[in-house]
Design a protein around this motif. Structure first.
Motif, PDB file in Angstrom:
ATOM      1  N   GLY A 161       0.808  -1.215   0.000  1.00  0.00           N
ATOM      2  CA  GLY A 161       0.000   0.000   0.000  1.00  0.00           C
ATOM      3  C   GLY A 161       0.840   1.263   0.000  1.00  0.00           C
ATOM      4  N   PHE A 162       0.147   2.403   0.092  1.00  0.00           N
ATOM      5  CA  PHE A 162       0.824   3.686   0.103  1.00  0.00           C
ATOM      6  C   PHE A 162       1.384   3.991   1.485  1.00  0.00           C
ATOM      7  CE2 PHE A 162      -1.898   4.368  -3.648  1.00  0.00           C
ATOM      8  CZ  PHE A 162      -0.958   4.883  -4.526  1.00  0.00           C
ATOM      9  N   ARG A 163       2.651   4.404   1.523  1.00  0.00           N
ATOM     10  CA  ARG A 163       3.317   4.821   2.751  1.00  0.00           C
ATOM     11  C   ARG A 163       3.573   6.315   2.690  1.00  0.00           C
ATOM     12  NH1 ARG A 163       6.703   2.434   6.737  1.00  0.00           N
ATOM     13  NH2 ARG A 163       7.891   4.057   7.815  1.00  0.00           N
ATOM     14  N   ILE A 164       3.340   7.027   3.781  1.00  0.00           N
ATOM     15  CA  ILE A 164       3.550   8.474   3.819  1.00  0.00           C
ATOM     16  C   ILE A 164       5.042   8.771   4.008  1.00  0.00           C
ATOM     17  CG2 ILE A 164       2.980  10.625   4.985  1.00  0.00           C
ATOM     18  CD1 ILE A 164       0.381   9.296   5.933  1.00  0.00           C
ATOM     19  N   LEU A 165       5.626   9.486   3.058  1.00  0.00           N
ATOM     20  CA  LEU A 165       7.030   9.886   3.147  1.00  0.00           C
ATOM     21  C   LEU A 165       7.197  11.259   3.779  1.00  0.00           C
ATOM     22  CD1 LEU A 165       8.461   8.831  -0.354  1.00  0.00           C
ATOM     23  CD2 LEU A 165       8.088   7.430   1.685  1.00  0.00           C
ATOM     24  N   ALA A 166       6.243  12.147   3.511  1.00  0.00           N
ATOM     25  CA  ALA A 166       6.322  13.518   4.026  1.00  0.00           C
ATOM     26  C   ALA A 166       4.913  14.005   4.288  1.00  0.00           C
ATOM     27  CB  ALA A 166       7.023  14.438   3.030  1.00  0.00           C
ATOM     28  N   SER A 167       4.747  14.804   5.352  1.00  0.00           N
ATOM     29  CA  SER A 167       3.404  15.251   5.708  1.00  0.00           C
ATOM     30  C   SER A 167       3.451  16.549   6.500  1.00  0.00           C
ATOM     31  CB  SER A 167       2.683  14.176   6.535  1.00  0.00           C
ATOM     32  OG  SER A 167       1.437  14.655   6.996  1.00  0.00           O
ATOM     33  N   GLY A 168       2.444  17.385   6.262  1.00  0.00           N
ATOM     34  CA  GLY A 168       2.232  18.572   7.078  1.00  0.00           C
ATOM     35  C   GLY A 168       1.114  18.386   8.076  1.00  0.00           C
ATOM     36  N   PHE A 169       0.683  17.138   8.297  1.00  0.00           N
ATOM     37  CA  PHE A 169      -0.378  16.823   9.248  1.00  0.00           C
ATOM     38  C   PHE A 169       0.238  16.142  10.472  1.00  0.00           C
ATOM     39  CE2 PHE A 169      -2.341  16.995   5.095  1.00  0.00           C
ATOM     40  CZ  PHE A 169      -3.507  17.724   5.330  1.00  0.00           C
TER      41      PHE A 169
END
Length: 244
Positions: free
Chosen positions: A142-150
């Motif tokens: 699945g999709f993994r978050i690499l960068a986030s502003g949350f």
């Protein structure tokens, strides 16, 4: 609504000594049909020869994310220590109140990179840098978050991060990554008022009946849920940004 951007329609921009392949207007590539996608201002693909250097600056109030698909890079920005980035690694420079000079130099094997610029939602902050050498892959493809502003996307709020937690953006945005085995799929859901931009790094996928090959992209608006099916093993990057 889904709009497909084929790899052979990308623009060419001359920046410093480098020719970049651009999804949106950048430097001397100007096309009123492709200026940005929501708060995603830049998506550029570049290849550096061994020891070649890519310069930028000055820049302010943007988050510049550089994801390395092959080779090695050394980042060097005013006010920050040098950082090394290897294949699959990610470098973030949040330019904040301003960076006069940004520089990436290729290692002896050269470097192929994809660079994203997000327009910051928080201004007046000091510039910041983060690096991740690599990210563990999800077992389910699945999709993994690499960068986030949350903030809710960060599993560790204190202490040194060693598990590949996302780098922290000043933009209310996400960059996600997936490697999907052949004949399998990956799903992602967002909220109202968001734009999604899907880039195929390698392989072949389908989304809502559209077939995307390596280098193709899909701009997805007014759609909260997507499912991507890999026709052959595929590597993807997905951006989730505010539509305005």
């Amino acid at each position: 609504m889904i709009t497909i951007r084929r790899a052979d329609t990308l623009g060419n921009a001359h920046s410093d000594t480098l020719i970049l392949r651009c999804h949106f207007a950048f430097s001397d590539y100007q096309d009123p049909a492709y200026t940005h996608d929501g708060r995603l201002r830049v998506l550029n693909l570049g290849t550096l020869k061994p020891a070649q250097v890519y310069h930028l600056g000055p820049e302010a109030n943007v988050d510049i994310l550089t994801w390395l698909s092959a080779g090695g890079l050394v980042s060097n920005a005013d006010g920050f220590e040098q950082e090394k980035v290897g294949q699959g690694g990610l470098h973030l420079l949040s330019t904040g109140t301003g960076c006069k000079r940004l520089e990436w130099s290729a290692g002896p094997e050269g470097a192929t990179f994809i660079q994203f610029w997000f327009m910051a939602d928080v201004e007046g902050v000091s510039p910041a840098q983060e690096v991740r050498a690599s990210f563990p892959q999800l077992e389910d493809g699945g999709f993994r978050i690499l960068a986030s502003g949350f903030p809710e996307d960060d599993p560790e709020e204190e202490g040194q991060i060693t598990d590949g937690a996302p780098v922290t953006l000043t933009a209310r945005a996400r960059l996600l990554h997936a490697i999907i085995p052949a004949a399998e799929g990956a799903a992602y859901s967002t909220t109202l008022g968001r734009d999604l931009y899907l880039l195929v790094v390698s392989g072949i996928v389908t989304i809502d009946g559209y077939v995307l090959h390596c280098g193709d992209a899909a701009a997805i608006t007014d759609q909260q849920d997507i499912v991507v099916i890999a026709q052959e093993k595929a590597e993807l990057l997905l951006v989730d940004v505010a539509a305005r």
